[in-house]
Design a protein around this motif. Structure first.
Motif, mmCIF file in Angstrom:
data_model
loop_
_atom_site.group_PDB
_atom_site.id
_atom_site.type_symbol
_atom_site.label_atom_id
_atom_site.label_comp_id
_atom_site.label_asym_id
_atom_site.label_seq_id
_atom_site.Cartn_x
_atom_site.Cartn_y
_atom_site.Cartn_z
ATOM 1 N N VAL A 34 50.324 33.474 38.991
ATOM 2 C CA VAL A 34 48.930 34.719 39.243
ATOM 3 C C VAL A 34 49.991 35.197 39.914
ATOM 4 O O VAL A 34 48.628 36.279 40.080
ATOM 5 N N PHE A 35 50.318 34.531 41.447
ATOM 6 C CA PHE A 35 50.324 35.438 42.505
ATOM 7 C C PHE A 35 51.397 36.214 42.585
ATOM 8 O O PHE A 35 51.148 37.355 43.283
ATOM 9 N N GLY A 36 52.338 36.768 41.715
ATOM 10 C CA GLY A 36 53.110 37.784 40.915
ATOM 11 C C GLY A 36 52.611 38.217 40.075
ATOM 12 O O GLY A 36 53.624 39.763 39.913
ATOM 13 N N LEU A 37 51.139 38.268 39.769
ATOM 14 C CA LEU A 37 50.376 40.077 38.614
ATOM 15 C C LEU A 37 49.939 41.092 39.585
ATOM 16 O O LEU A 37 50.921 41.990 39.374
ATOM 17 N N ALA A 38 49.835 41.203 41.031
ATOM 18 C CA ALA A 38 50.045 42.134 41.882
ATOM 19 C C ALA A 38 51.334 42.697 42.914
ATOM 20 O O ALA A 38 51.120 43.497 43.227
ATOM 21 N N LEU A 42 49.815 44.122 37.705
ATOM 22 C CA LEU A 42 49.696 44.198 36.251
ATOM 23 C C LEU A 42 47.837 43.768 36.043
ATOM 24 O O LEU A 42 47.716 42.141 36.132
ATOM 25 N N PRO A 43 47.694 45.275 35.738
ATOM 26 C CA PRO A 43 46.144 44.805 36.145
ATOM 27 C C PRO A 43 45.528 44.154 34.982
ATOM 28 O O PRO A 43 44.369 42.860 35.446
ATOM 29 N N VAL A 44 45.638 44.433 33.727
ATOM 30 C CA VAL A 44 45.136 43.880 32.760
ATOM 31 C C VAL A 44 44.754 42.072 33.006
ATOM 32 O O VAL A 44 43.691 41.085 32.358
ATOM 33 N N GLU A 45 47.075 41.517 33.566
ATOM 34 C CA GLU A 45 46.770 39.880 33.477
ATOM 35 C C GLU A 45 46.712 39.601 34.534
ATOM 36 O O GLU A 45 45.220 38.342 34.320
ATOM 37 N N ALA A 46 45.920 40.392 35.503
ATOM 38 C CA ALA A 46 44.968 40.371 36.600
ATOM 39 C C ALA A 46 43.713 39.782 36.005
ATOM 40 O O ALA A 46 42.670 38.780 36.391
ATOM 41 N N VAL A 98 42.022 38.860 33.683
ATOM 42 C CA VAL A 98 42.050 37.633 32.820
ATOM 43 C C VAL A 98 42.669 36.344 33.961
ATOM 44 O O VAL A 98 41.558 35.807 33.780
ATOM 45 N N ALA A 99 43.242 36.253 34.588
ATOM 46 C CA ALA A 99 43.923 34.716 35.589
ATOM 47 C C ALA A 99 42.405 34.899 36.128
ATOM 48 O O ALA A 99 42.113 34.059 37.010
ATOM 49 N N PHE A 100 41.808 36.773 37.075
ATOM 50 C CA PHE A 100 40.903 36.300 38.074
ATOM 51 C C PHE A 100 39.217 35.707 37.533
ATOM 52 O O PHE A 100 38.684 34.464 38.038
ATOM 53 N N THR A 101 39.305 35.734 36.416
ATOM 54 C CA THR A 101 38.125 36.371 35.171
ATOM 55 C C THR A 101 38.389 34.085 35.055
ATOM 56 O O THR A 101 36.783 33.198 35.711
ATOM 57 N N GLU A 102 39.447 33.448 34.854
ATOM 58 C CA GLU A 102 39.395 32.045 35.254
ATOM 59 C C GLU A 102 39.551 30.990 36.295
ATOM 60 O O GLU A 102 38.042 30.263 36.248
#
Length: 340
Positions: free
Chosen positions: A52-56, A67-71, A73-77
């Protein structure tokens, strides 16, 4: 434009959801609010292992992003499970340091970002000079690095300490004023531009997080009204209740595409990305706040008790509504940027 998540992105979200569902995040949130960070940091380590912390963070510094789209997804969870800690601010610092590296100043990124990715270093930020920024830093007492861009001189400072922890609408959001040394760790126009981009990412990640909070509130409320009975029938069978929850659902369904639209704009570094982010933050904040009001009213007296887990999401919905830009400020910014 049509947009939908691909199979890997959906599975990433499901995997995070299962992992956080098994982590007893309500207990971690309550402990965090008391100043006991142990359970929350155990969740933090799991998030680091999940990437998760590698997405930005760019690949050059150990990440997989940006990877903003994947971010999204992650931050919604993260919001759906009320995860405590400076998760949004971690993304903001990652973007700030990565942008400085792109501007030819890689020292800070090299020193911090690989450790941020693997969970070895926790960071937070106060960006009062950027849109939606605040002089307060979230969870400064548990972080290894507190980065401050005051916005007067174009300086980036590294805090040497912090003031007393201040109360928040969400007891698990522990805010403090950083105390900074006199010497900046970076200076110049590049700092100002990096701080603005970092603030956009913070507002975007907060929008995704508060969207997840709203979804969790809706899910919990729907489950409750199906069980609670009045006059011998479930409360959820009443038309007024159905209509209220339908309105909540519409608000959340409207906000979701705006959050992902902001993610696409950030990924493309589009000129209007800031306006897209502001629109998403306003819509998601209002939708989650509507979900919180409906949840509180439909739960009745039990919704007011701090011992009931619903309170954790209620407090977070209220606090995140104003974090990194209130709805009113975000709408004003959207209008200003779209009118340029």
């Amino acid at each position: 434009m049509r947009f939908s998540l691909d199979g890997e992105q959906r599975e990433f979200g499901r995997t995070l959801g299962r992992m956080l569902g098994a982590a007893d995040t309500p207990a971690a949130v309550r402990a965090w609010a008391r100043g006991d960070h142990g359970p929350g940091l155990a969740v933090w380590e799991r998030l680091a292992r999940a990437g998760v912390f590698g997405l930005a963070v760019p690949e050059a510094f150990g990440g997989a992003g940006p990877l903003p789209v994947e971010a999204a997804v992650a931050f919604t969870e993260l919001g759906r499970h009320a995860v405590p800690g400076p998760v949004v601010e971690t993304a903001a610092v990652s973007v700030l340091l990565a942008r400085l590296a792109e501007a030819g100043r890689p020292v800070l990124a090299e020193a911090w970002l690989p450790r941020v990715c693997d969970g070895g270093a926790r960071v937070t930020a106060a960006l009062p000079g950027a849109p939606g920024g605040s002089p307060y830093a979230l969870d400064a007492d548990v972080c290894d690095g507190v980065f401050v861009a005051p916005g007067g001189p174009d300086d980036l400072l590294l805090a040497t300490g912090h003031g007393p922890v201040q109360p928040s609408l969400d007891p698990a959001r522990r805010l403090a004023l950083p105390r900074c040394g006199a010497e900046p760790v970076a200076a110049g126009r590049a700092v100002r531009e990096a701080a603005r981009l970092a603030a956009d990412w913070a507002a975007f990640a907060t929008a995704a997080q508060v969207l997840g909070v709203g979804l969790a509130l809706l899910e919990r409320t729907v489950g409750y009204v199906r069980q609670r009975k009045q006059f011998g029938v479930p409360v959820g069978a009443f038309q007024a209740v159905k209509h209220r929850l339908a309105d909540v659902r519409v608000g959340l369904e409207f906000a979701g595409p705006l959050v992902y639209g902001a993610a696409v704009a950030l990924a493309a570094e589009a000129p209007g990305a800031g306006a897209e982010v502001a629109a998403a933050k306003a819509a998601a904040s209002d939708a989650a706040y509507g979900a919180a009001r409906a949840a509180l009213q439909l739960h009745g007296a039990i919704g007011y008790t701090a011992e009931y887990d619903l309170s954790l999401w209620l407090g977070k919905a209220r606090a995140l509504r104003s974090a990194w830009g209130s709805p009113a400020a975000c709408r004003a910014r959207t209008l200003d940027l779209f009118s340029l």
